[in-house]
Design an enzyme around this catalytic site. Structure first.
Site, PDB file in Angstrom:
ATOM      1  N   HIS A  18       0.818  -1.218   0.000  1.00 35.72           N
ATOM      2  CA  HIS A  18       0.000   0.000   0.000  1.00 35.72           C
ATOM      3  C   HIS A  18       0.847   1.262   0.000  1.00 35.72           C
ATOM      4  O   HIS A  18       0.458   2.261  -0.615  1.00 35.72           O
ATOM      5  CB  HIS A  18      -0.965  -0.017   1.194  1.00 35.72           C
ATOM      6  N   HIS A  41      -8.131  -7.777  -7.907  1.00 37.88           N
ATOM      7  CA  HIS A  41      -8.493  -8.610  -6.754  1.00 37.88           C
ATOM      8  C   HIS A  41      -8.631  -7.642  -5.579  1.00 37.88           C
ATOM      9  O   HIS A  41      -7.730  -7.506  -4.756  1.00 37.88           O
ATOM     10  CB  HIS A  41      -7.417  -9.658  -6.501  1.00 37.88           C
ATOM     11  N   SER A  99      -6.813  -1.516  -0.626  1.00 37.19           N
ATOM     12  CA  SER A  99      -6.305  -0.806  -1.804  1.00 37.19           C
ATOM     13  C   SER A  99      -7.381   0.043  -2.511  1.00 37.19           C
ATOM     14  O   SER A  99      -7.087   1.181  -2.913  1.00 37.19           O
ATOM     15  CB  SER A  99      -5.639  -1.789  -2.788  1.00 37.19           C
ATOM     16  N   GLY A 143     -10.718 -11.669 -11.647  1.00 44.97           N
ATOM     17  CA  GLY A 143      -9.744 -10.596 -11.850  1.00 44.97           C
ATOM     18  C   GLY A 143      -8.719 -10.893 -12.930  1.00 44.97           C
ATOM     19  O   GLY A 143      -8.189  -9.975 -13.566  1.00 44.97           O
ATOM     20  N   ASP A 163      -3.334  -8.478  -7.293  1.00 42.14           N
ATOM     21  CA  ASP A 163      -3.071  -8.866  -5.906  1.00 42.14           C
ATOM     22  C   ASP A 163      -3.921 -10.072  -5.502  1.00 42.14           C
ATOM     23  O   ASP A 163      -4.783  -9.978  -4.617  1.00 42.14           O
ATOM     24  CB  ASP A 163      -3.405  -7.637  -5.024  1.00 42.14           C
TER      25      ASP A 163
END
Ligand SMILES: C[S@@+](CC[C@H](N)C(=O)[O-])C[C@H]1O[C@@H](n2cnc3c(N)ncnc32)[C@H](O)[C@@H]1O
Length: 280
Positions: A18, A41, A99, A143, A163
């Site tokens: 992050h 994701h 995120s 995804g 991710d």
């Protein structure tokens, strides 16, 4: 689908991912041109660190918890810690932005976000959470199909966080295949591919393949909290950054040694950063 990010939110891997994600958005926003952020994701928007799941593992205590009250953070980490602090105005660490939320918080009027999440509960939570945000689209879908479905985007600049939960042994290969599709469809896409540092044999093969995949630029960034060969679980994590914006790598050189020392769980912790393709 067993993986639930609510058990792991704010852990050392989230800190690395992050902090770098937010910095990449900031660097890409130096220009006024619109940015499209894709999160294949996505997980959910906000995690309760005092809820049952996060409390059970306590992983965040060795992640964001170690940075929370520090007053000597490197600049790149100040921005990230402040982004988390905006969701905890009382000063006590309770809510952790995933995120989608981190990026939504800094989205400009001209920017846009495309999120996909397969788990029905998280996808619904995300949809409700961002229902009033015209620039944010949430899809409950696979995804890995995101590059085929959405790239190229109309904006000239795209940032894609890849991710996945890495529940299956072939996830690294699926990531690489998806990245290749993405770059074929839009060569300038900036991609952050997160991966766990657990199985050294699988990783060696992955490094070799991604370096030889014909991608324009690949920067490998890794942070270990334990020696890479211990069998305790997540010894560290990495990001493969495709087309990273300058001067990210110079900034990371300043902050990664500090971060590795703070997040170490045994020994001194470790980090590395190098180019697997297209060194500038
Ligand atoms: C590591 S978590 C995401 C964390 C989030 N990106 C963040 O940084 O806050 C991985 C997520 O992928 C979801 N997922 C698993 N398989 C998926 C798939 N094939 N397509 C989309 N999402 C998937 C899981 O439900 C989980 O929420």
């Amino acid at each position: 689908m067993n993986y639930r990010h609510s058990f792991h939110a704010g852990n050392h891997a989230d800190v690395l991912k992050h902090a770098i994600l937010l910095r990449m958005v900031r660097l890409m926003q130096r220009k006024d041109a619109p940015l499209c952020y894709l999160d294949s994701h996505a997980g959910t928007a906000l995690y309760d660190l005092q809820g049952e799941d996060a409390s059970r593992t306590g992983e965040y205590l060795d992640g964001i918890g170690r940075l929370w009250t520090r007053d000597d953070l490197p600049e790149l980490l100040v921005d990230y810690r402040d982004a988390v602090a905006r969701h905890n105005p009382g000063g006590e660490l309770r809510l952790y932005p995933g995120s989608p939320q981190l990026v939504a918080d800094v989205l400009r009027e001209q920017d846009r976000m495309i999120l996909s999440e397969l788990h029905p509960d998280d996808a619904l939570t995300l949809k409700n959470h961002f229902a009033d945000e015209p620039g944010i689209a949430v899809h409950q879908r696979d995804g890995y199909q995101l590059p085929k479905a959405f790239l190229p985007v109309a904006e000239k600049r795209a940032l894609w966080l890849l991710d996945p939960p890495f529940e299956k042994p072939d996830d690294l290969q699926r990531c690489l295949a998806a990245v290749q599709v993405g770059i074929q469809r839009m060569r300038q896409t900036v991609i952050a591919l997160w991966y766990p540092i657990k199985d050294q044999r699988l990783l060696r093969e992955f490094y070799q393949r991604i370096g030889a995949a014909g991608l324009p630029k690949v920067l490998r960034v890794e942070l270990n909290v334990r020696p890479a060969d211990t069998s305790l679980g997540l010894n560290g994590s990495g990001l493969m950054l495709i087309n990273p914006p300058w001067p990210l790598w110079e900034e990371l050189e300043q902050s990664l040694p500090w971060l590795a020392a703070q997040l170490a769980q045994s020994g001194s912790g470790g980090w590395r950063m190098d180019w697997l393709a297209g060194e500038p």
